[in-house]
Structures are given as C-alpha cells and as structure tokens.
Design an enzyme around this catalytic site. Structure first.
Site, short mmCIF file in Angstrom:
data_model
loop_
_atom_site.label_atom_id
_atom_site.label_comp_id
_atom_site.label_asym_id
_atom_site.label_seq_id
_atom_site.Cartn_x
_atom_site.Cartn_y
_atom_site.Cartn_z
N TYR A 1 9.47 0.11 5.08
CA TYR A 1 9.45 1.29 5.94
C TYR A 1 10.88 1.78 6.14
CZ TYR A 1 4.59 0.15 6.89
OH TYR A 1 3.25 -0.10 6.75
N ASN B 1 -1.14 9.41 6.13
CA ASN B 1 -1.28 9.88 4.75
C ASN B 1 -2.76 10.15 4.48
OD1 ASN B 1 -1.37 10.18 1.96
ND2 ASN B 1 -0.90 8.03 1.54
N CYS C 1 0.70 4.70 -0.24
CA CYS C 1 1.22 4.10 0.98
C CYS C 1 0.98 2.58 1.02
CB CYS C 1 0.64 4.78 2.21
SG CYS C 1 -1.14 4.89 2.24
N HIS C 2 0.07 2.09 0.19
CA HIS C 2 -0.17 0.64 0.14
C HIS C 2 1.03 -0.12 -0.42
CE1 HIS C 2 -1.52 2.24 -3.76
NE2 HIS C 2 -1.14 1.07 -4.26
N GLU D 1 -2.43 -3.82 -8.81
CA GLU D 1 -1.24 -3.29 -9.47
C GLU D 1 -0.39 -4.41 -10.06
OE1 GLU D 1 0.87 -0.32 -7.25
OE2 GLU D 1 -0.94 0.86 -6.94
#
Length: 184
Positions: free
Chosen positions: A97, A120, A128-129, A155
């Site tokens: 962040y 979001n 945003c993850h 991912e």
C-alpha cells in the site's frame, strides 16, 4: 444505461456490469461494497461483458496475464489515480500500500490509498489483489481474503510456468518496493 451478466468463476459467481463505454463493475458474491443492480438491465449478449467473460476464461485457465477490456470506471480523481497505478502492476508481482501511495505522489496517504483500493469496482481486471501489507501479509480485499489468496496462488503458478520474463517488471516502482510472488 448499465447492463449486467453473471460469470461462473472458480471463485463463485461474479456479477459483471458494463455501459456502452466499457466494463464498470466486477463483483463477487457478498462483495463488501456492492450496492445492487437497481436500474440495471440483464444483457448476456453485451459486447463488453462477452469480451470480459472471454478474458476471464483465459485468465483462470492460465492463458492470460494482461486484460485489455475497455473500462468505464467512476470514482474520485484520487481513486482513479490509485486504480491507474494498480492497472500498471504486472502479473507475477506484488506491491505494498505504501508503494502505491508513493506511486500516486501521496506517500503519507497510505490509509486513503487502502480505501481507494477497497473501492476498486473491477477486481481482478484492475489487480488490487496484488497489493499486500508492508510486512508482505495479506490484508483487505472486498471479495474476501480467501479469494485474494486464490488469485495470488493462481498467478504464482502461472508465473512459474511462463517461458518469458514479465516486461518492465523491475521498473514498476523506482523505489524497488515490488516483489515477485515467488518465495524461493
């Protein structure tokens, strides 16, 4: 006019919303900030929604790392700046962040950045993850931490299997506050 359709994902049913300009929402079941479909109409043939579904299919199958659907996002100028920064965060990397706050030239606005990230409207598409707490811990996700954990694991698995490096990954933040998902 906002149109919507449902998408069956490995994370449950997602509600997709779009205008004539682009995708405007992607909401999980029990999404923290979802306000409902009042004044929306169901349109399972909407071009932006069909394109989003196709790209989500590819993403969940490990065949897509970057989304290129048109977006129609509504938010404050600060929120939009944060979402634009998130959209630049490459597949296979995470950021803090704090690093997002620095990216949007508001290094002391970490809480405001967290709030903007939480608002979001197109989770997954604007990733945003991929944002973690300063210690690297999972924190905050409007779709729930289990879903955030799933997306990061997906991912990581697909990044490990990629044959080519992520372009410009090292250049995402000048302060070096990005890290690979990989824990080697």
């Amino acid at each position: 006019m906002t149109s919507y359709s449902e998408y069956r994902s490995p994370l449950g049913i997602l509600l997709l919303a779009a205008t004539e300009r682009g995708l405007s929402g992607l909401y999980f079941e029990q999404h923290k900030y979802f306000k409902g479909t009042q004044d929306w109409r169901r349109d399972d043939g909407h071009d932006h929604l069909l394109r989003t579904k196709d790209q989500l299919d590819e993403y969940f199958a490990g065949q897509r790392q970057v989304f290129d659907v048109a977006l129609d996002l509504r938010g404050t100028p600060f929120q939009r700046a944060v979402w634009d920064a998130l959209a630049l965060l490459p597949f296979g990397l995470t950021a803090t962040y704090q690093s997002i706050a620095q990216r949007v030239a508001s290094p002391k606005a970490v809480r405001a950045v967290g709030t903007a990230i939480g608002r979001n409207p197109v989770s997954i598409i604007v990733p945003c993850h991929r944002v973690l707490g300063s210690s690297g811990a999972l924190s905050g996700y409007a779709g729930g931490l289990d879903r955030k954990r799933y997306l990061l694991a997906l991912e990581e698995k697909n990044y490990r299997g990629a044959e080519t490096a992520i372009p410009a990954a090292a250049d995402f933040f000048a302060d070096g506050q990005t890290r690979l998902l990989l824990q080697e």
